[in-house]
Design a protein around this motif. Structure first.
Motif, PDB file in Angstrom:
ATOM      1  N   SER A  45     -38.013   6.147   5.997  1.00  0.00           N
ATOM      2  CA  SER A  45     -38.691   7.298   5.375  1.00  0.00           C
ATOM      3  C   SER A  45     -37.750   8.486   5.283  1.00  0.00           C
ATOM      4  O   SER A  45     -37.736   9.213   4.297  1.00  0.00           O
ATOM      5  N   ARG A  46     -36.918   8.685   6.344  1.00  0.00           N
ATOM      6  CA  ARG A  46     -35.947   9.780   6.297  1.00  0.00           C
ATOM      7  C   ARG A  46     -34.922   9.556   5.175  1.00  0.00           C
ATOM      8  O   ARG A  46     -34.512  10.489   4.474  1.00  0.00           O
ATOM      9  N   GLU A  47     -34.511   8.296   4.996  1.00  0.00           N
ATOM     10  CA  GLU A  47     -33.556   8.009   3.916  1.00  0.00           C
ATOM     11  C   GLU A  47     -34.170   8.295   2.553  1.00  0.00           C
ATOM     12  O   GLU A  47     -33.536   8.883   1.673  1.00  0.00           O
ATOM     13  N   ILE A  48     -35.445   7.905   2.370  1.00  0.00           N
ATOM     14  CA  ILE A  48     -36.126   8.143   1.094  1.00  0.00           C
ATOM     15  C   ILE A  48     -36.325   9.641   0.870  1.00  0.00           C
ATOM     16  O   ILE A  48     -36.213  10.140  -0.246  1.00  0.00           O
ATOM     17  N   THR A  49     -36.609  10.402   1.969  1.00  0.00           N
ATOM     18  CA  THR A  49     -36.766  11.855   1.843  1.00  0.00           C
ATOM     19  C   THR A  49     -35.467  12.489   1.352  1.00  0.00           C
ATOM     20  O   THR A  49     -35.477  13.395   0.511  1.00  0.00           O
ATOM     21  N   GLY A  50     -34.325  12.021   1.882  1.00  0.00           N
ATOM     22  CA  GLY A  50     -33.034  12.538   1.397  1.00  0.00           C
ATOM     23  C   GLY A  50     -32.835  12.259  -0.074  1.00  0.00           C
ATOM     24  O   GLY A  50     -32.319  13.090  -0.818  1.00  0.00           O
ATOM     25  N   LYS A  51     -33.250  11.084  -0.535  1.00  0.00           N
ATOM     26  CA  LYS A  51     -33.116  10.765  -1.954  1.00  0.00           C
ATOM     27  C   LYS A  51     -34.011  11.658  -2.812  1.00  0.00           C
ATOM     28  O   LYS A  51     -33.650  12.041  -3.934  1.00  0.00           O
ATOM     29  N   ASP A  52     -35.210  11.977  -2.282  1.00  0.00           N
ATOM     30  CA  ASP A  52     -36.095  12.881  -3.027  1.00  0.00           C
ATOM     31  C   ASP A  52     -35.447  14.242  -3.193  1.00  0.00           C
ATOM     32  O   ASP A  52     -35.575  14.884  -4.256  1.00  0.00           O
ATOM     33  N   GLU A  53     -34.735  14.726  -2.185  1.00  0.00           N
ATOM     34  CA  GLU A  53     -34.039  16.006  -2.300  1.00  0.00           C
ATOM     35  C   GLU A  53     -32.957  15.943  -3.398  1.00  0.00           C
ATOM     36  O   GLU A  53     -32.778  16.891  -4.174  1.00  0.00           O
ATOM     37  N   VAL A  54     -32.230  14.824  -3.448  1.00  0.00           N
ATOM     38  CA  VAL A  54     -31.209  14.662  -4.500  1.00  0.00           C
ATOM     39  C   VAL A  54     -31.863  14.679  -5.879  1.00  0.00           C
ATOM     40  O   VAL A  54     -31.371  15.303  -6.830  1.00  0.00           O
ATOM     41  N   LEU A  55     -33.029  13.999  -5.993  1.00  0.00           N
ATOM     42  CA  LEU A  55     -33.736  13.980  -7.277  1.00  0.00           C
ATOM     43  C   LEU A  55     -34.185  15.385  -7.670  1.00  0.00           C
ATOM     44  O   LEU A  55     -34.124  15.766  -8.848  1.00  0.00           O
ATOM     45  N   ASN A  56     -34.642  16.160  -6.677  1.00  0.00           N
ATOM     46  CA  ASN A  56     -35.065  17.534  -6.983  1.00  0.00           C
ATOM     47  C   ASN A  56     -33.887  18.363  -7.492  1.00  0.00           C
ATOM     48  O   ASN A  56     -34.020  19.156  -8.437  1.00  0.00           O
ATOM     49  N   ARG A  57     -32.707  18.205  -6.842  1.00  0.00           N
ATOM     50  CA  ARG A  57     -31.537  18.949  -7.306  1.00  0.00           C
ATOM     51  C   ARG A  57     -31.150  18.528  -8.731  1.00  0.00           C
ATOM     52  O   ARG A  57     -30.789  19.372  -9.575  1.00  0.00           O
ATOM     53  N   LEU A  58     -31.215  17.226  -9.013  1.00  0.00           N
ATOM     54  CA  LEU A  58     -30.890  16.758 -10.357  1.00  0.00           C
ATOM     55  C   LEU A  58     -31.877  17.313 -11.391  1.00  0.00           C
ATOM     56  O   LEU A  58     -31.496  17.679 -12.502  1.00  0.00           O
ATOM     57  N   ASN A  59     -33.173  17.361 -11.008  1.00  0.00           N
ATOM     58  CA  ASN A  59     -34.169  17.914 -11.934  1.00  0.00           C
ATOM     59  C   ASN A  59     -33.895  19.384 -12.221  1.00  0.00           C
ATOM     60  O   ASN A  59     -34.052  19.854 -13.351  1.00  0.00           O
ATOM     61  N   SER A  60     -33.489  20.148 -11.182  1.00  0.00           N
ATOM     62  CA  SER A  60     -33.169  21.561 -11.398  1.00  0.00           C
ATOM     63  C   SER A  60     -31.953  21.709 -12.314  1.00  0.00           C
ATOM     64  O   SER A  60     -31.913  22.589 -13.180  1.00  0.00           O
ATOM     65  N   GLN A  61     -30.940  20.827 -12.149  1.00  0.00           N
ATOM     66  CA  GLN A  61     -29.775  20.870 -13.032  1.00  0.00           C
ATOM     67  C   GLN A  61     -30.169  20.556 -14.481  1.00  0.00           C
ATOM     68  O   GLN A  61     -29.672  21.176 -15.429  1.00  0.00           O
ATOM     69  N   ILE A  62     -31.071  19.596 -14.655  1.00  0.00           N
ATOM     70  CA  ILE A  62     -31.538  19.263 -16.006  1.00  0.00           C
ATOM     71  C   ILE A  62     -32.236  20.468 -16.638  1.00  0.00           C
ATOM     72  O   ILE A  62     -32.062  20.773 -17.824  1.00  0.00           O
ATOM     73  N   ALA A 151     -24.468  14.749 -23.628  1.00  0.00           N
ATOM     74  CA  ALA A 151     -23.818  13.714 -22.805  1.00  0.00           C
ATOM     75  C   ALA A 151     -24.127  13.936 -21.315  1.00  0.00           C
ATOM     76  O   ALA A 151     -24.385  12.988 -20.558  1.00  0.00           O
ATOM     77  N   GLN A 152     -24.093  15.222 -20.885  1.00  0.00           N
ATOM     78  CA  GLN A 152     -24.420  15.519 -19.482  1.00  0.00           C
ATOM     79  C   GLN A 152     -25.871  15.148 -19.165  1.00  0.00           C
ATOM     80  O   GLN A 152     -26.177  14.599 -18.102  1.00  0.00           O
ATOM     81  N   ILE A 153     -26.774  15.476 -20.091  1.00  0.00           N
ATOM     82  CA  ILE A 153     -28.184  15.116 -19.869  1.00  0.00           C
ATOM     83  C   ILE A 153     -28.350  13.600 -19.778  1.00  0.00           C
ATOM     84  O   ILE A 153     -29.093  13.081 -18.937  1.00  0.00           O
ATOM     85  N   ALA A 154     -27.651  12.856 -20.620  1.00  0.00           N
ATOM     86  CA  ALA A 154     -27.725  11.388 -20.573  1.00  0.00           C
ATOM     87  C   ALA A 154     -27.208  10.869 -19.238  1.00  0.00           C
ATOM     88  O   ALA A 154     -27.790   9.946 -18.636  1.00  0.00           O
ATOM     89  N   ALA A 155     -26.092  11.464 -18.739  1.00  0.00           N
ATOM     90  CA  ALA A 155     -25.555  11.034 -17.438  1.00  0.00           C
ATOM     91  C   ALA A 155     -26.542  11.328 -16.316  1.00  0.00           C
ATOM     92  O   ALA A 155     -26.735  10.510 -15.400  1.00  0.00           O
ATOM     93  N   VAL A 156     -27.189  12.492 -16.371  1.00  0.00           N
ATOM     94  CA  VAL A 156     -28.187  12.832 -15.343  1.00  0.00           C
ATOM     95  C   VAL A 156     -29.363  11.869 -15.390  1.00  0.00           C
ATOM     96  O   VAL A 156     -29.884  11.430 -14.351  1.00  0.00           O
TER      97      VAL A 156
END
Length: 343
Positions: A45-62, A151-156
């Protein structure tokens, strides 16, 4: 006749404590399984929580890239409007030039003025063309920036899809780990039960001729009088003989138990509820029961049983087999119990 009745009472076996011990052992095993499974779930669960944080950062970049794209589109529209305005001015200049040429043709006297006007308009036209070329170059640059943003959006988006796929794989691995863990633990319990059954079966054959040695559930029970003098922790010769048979059987079965099964033989000392006199070596029944258990363990070690496979425990008078203050009840409660279990 009274003596025969007492012997039958001594030979009767009370299975209830063994049944309680078996249920306790099963409950401990289930609790251990649940604890391991909860720890595995917590780590994953801790590993999945870390991945959710990465997804949130990627969404903010998008979101930031989307805002930049919208801004660049607005700039592009402004440049296109400016280009349209310049083209309109150019068209007007060309129409004016045509009109002046017509005037030049119609009026020779106004030729110089018309030429001057034409030259001025030509210069303005060249300037407008330069402005138009700069606008076109800016539009081309904006198009390149928009392509880079896409291209950046496609990579994200690809990174998001890869992360989601990894999360799904993690969930599958969690379920598979739980299944394999349950199967492994069940196999370990079955193996230990089989070796425990073999161990007690051999001891039953070796010690079947002794009336003062009983089997209660999954334990062998030695009456204290068989092993020790009254009020003492020193093994008597008869007790050493019986424990020698026990050590031989234990060493024999230990050769067959796989090394990955972490088994131990627990030696429990018990006394009756009669308080010890203050003049003796021991202050209370706690000390006497503990020393007797330790004496049995030390003797088994002297017979070759590994010390790391033995555990000594003293219970005093607080775990009786039978209740009551009769001599028969107290005699049954003075005992040494042996139990093969997993650490």
């Amino acid at each position: 006749m009274a003596l025969s009745r007492n012997r039958r009472r001594d030979r009767s076996v009370d299975y209830w404590p063994g049944f309680v011990d078996a249920l306790s052992t099963l409950l401990l095993a289930i609790m251990f399984l649940l604890t391991v499974f909860v720890v595995a779930q917590f780590i994953l669960s801790r590993e999945i929580t870390g991945k959710d944080e990465v997804l949130n950062r990627l969404n903010s970049q998008i979101a930031e890239l989307t805002q930049l794209l919208a801004l660049e589109k607005g700039n592009k529209q402004d440049m296109e409007d400016q280009l349209a305005s310049l083209q309109s001015s150019l068209a007007q200049s060309q129409s004016e030039r045509t009109r002046l040429q017509e005037l030049l043709t119609n009026g020779a006297g106004a030729a110089d003025t018309a030429n001057a006007r034409v030259n001025g308009l030509t210069a303005e036209l060249d300037a407008e063309k330069q402005v138009s070329e700069r606008a076109m170059s800016q539009i081309e640059l904006l198009n390149q920036q928009i392509a880079a943003l896409r291209a950046q959006i496609a990579a994200v988006e690809q990174a998001l899809q890869a992360s989601e796929a990894k999360d799904r794989n993690s969930q599958v691995k969690i379920a598979d780990l739980g299944k394999r863990l349950n199967v492994a633990l069940a196999q370990r319990v079955q193996e230990l039960n089989r070796y425990r059954s073999d161990f007690f079966g051999r001891l039953r054959e070796i010690l079947s001729d002794r009336q003062n040695i009983r089997i209660v559930g999954d334990r062998f029970v030695f009456q204290s009088e068989v092993l020790f003098p009254s009020g003492s922790e020193t093994l008597n010769p008869a007790g050493q003989v019986e424990l020698g048979k026990l050590a031989a059987a234990l060493l024999d079965i230990a050769k067959e138990i796989p090394p990955e099964i972490n088994w131990v033989l627990r030696v429990d000392g018990h006394t009756d509820n009669v308080p010890l006199s203050g003049t003796g070596r021991y202050r209370d029944n706690w000390e006497l029961s503990s020393e007797r258990a330790i004496s049995v363990v030390k003797y088994l070690i002297s017979q070759g049983v590994p010390a790391n496979r033995l555990v000594a425990a003293g219970f005093g008078e607080y775990q009786p087999l039978v209740s009551g203050d009769t001599p028969e009840a107290r005699a049954q409660n003075r005992r040494i119990e042996l139990k093969l279990t997993e650490r």
